[in-house]
Scaffold this active site. Structure first.
Site, PDB file in Angstrom:
ATOM      1  N   GLU A 194       1.017   3.310  11.283  1.00 29.95           N
ATOM      2  CA  GLU A 194       0.906   4.298  10.236  1.00 29.95           C
ATOM      3  C   GLU A 194       1.911   4.998   9.518  1.00 29.95           C
ATOM      4  OE1 GLU A 194      -2.002   4.224   8.817  1.00 29.95           O
ATOM      5  OE2 GLU A 194      -3.250   3.350  10.341  1.00 29.95           O
ATOM      6  N   TRP A 231      -1.383  -0.315   2.908  1.00 31.25           N
ATOM      7  CA  TRP A 231      -1.476  -1.016   4.210  1.00 31.25           C
ATOM      8  C   TRP A 231      -1.571  -2.549   4.213  1.00 31.25           C
ATOM      9  CZ3 TRP A 231      -0.997   0.498   9.057  1.00 31.25           C
ATOM     10  CH2 TRP A 231      -1.607  -0.390   9.729  1.00 31.25           C
ATOM     11  N   TYR A 259      -9.317  -7.539   9.226  1.00 24.83           N
ATOM     12  CA  TYR A 259      -8.965  -6.123   9.882  1.00 24.83           C
ATOM     13  C   TYR A 259      -9.935  -5.220   9.932  1.00 24.83           C
ATOM     14  CZ  TYR A 259      -6.568  -1.449  10.654  1.00 24.83           C
ATOM     15  OH  TYR A 259      -6.309  -0.409  11.118  1.00 24.83           O
TER      16      TYR A 259
END
Length: 192
Positions: A49, A57, A27
């Protein structure tokens, strides 16, 4: 070289968080901080988000394929048409984060976004991108919120969107390349 860089097995220096797992490395290397445009693509990032709020995350990153399947690849038009039956389906989907407030916010936000003209969401979000600045020297120089993210959150709330506070707005700005918070010394090239 700062202590806030992680050296991967490939010898590349990454931002401190980018070397903690293979998912984070991929990522970090290929998505985070790279410019994202397009209403559906930005709706996906905004939605994820919001789902991340209060979680790590990595949890969202690992569940992203399931999120994409559950939310029709974050097509604003499709998600905006979801019914209460779809909300119930999402709440039963063990592959995603099952939080009713976040699910309801995602469906609500899709309906708000669907009312915008094509490209308007992209223009709106990117209008808050600050002037380019030098990359931060260390993690202590990376803000959690900025004047721009506070203004973006305020504008999105005025437009009727939910789960879009200043911290979420700033995370969106980082993820979509509106700001470049890769640390000095990170191998990821500076974007144009």
């Amino acid at each position: 070289m700062t202590a806030d860089l992680a050296i991967g097995d490939d010898g590349r220096a990454r931002c401190f968080w980018g070397g903690s797992s293979p998912e984070y490395a991929a990522y970090h290397d290929t998505e985070w901080g790279r410019p994202v445009r397009g209403d559906d693509a930005l709706f996906e990032r905004l939605t994820l988000e919001a789902f991340q709020s209060g979680l790590s995350w990595i949890t969202i990153l690992r569940k992203r394929p399931a999120f994409r399947a559950a939310f029709d690849d974050f097509s604003i038009a499709k998600v905006a048409a979801y019914t209460e039956a779809d909300a119930a389906r999402l709440m039963a989907d063990e592959g995603i984060v099952r939080n009713r407030m976040k699910v309801d916010a995602a469906l609500h936000n899709a309906r708000v976004a669907a009312e915008l003209a094509p490209g308007e969401l992209t223009e709106l979000l990117w209008s808050f991108a600050p002037e380019k600045r030098p990359r931060p020297a260390d993690r202590g120089a990376v803000p959690a919120i900025t004047a721009e993210s506070t203004a973006l959150a305020k504008t999105l709330k005025k437009r009727g969107l939910k789960f879009v506070g200043p911290t979420t707005a700033y995370a969106l700005m980082q993820a979509t390349g509106m700001v470049d918070d890769h640390l000095i010394g990170c191998w990821v090239p500076v974007m144009g």
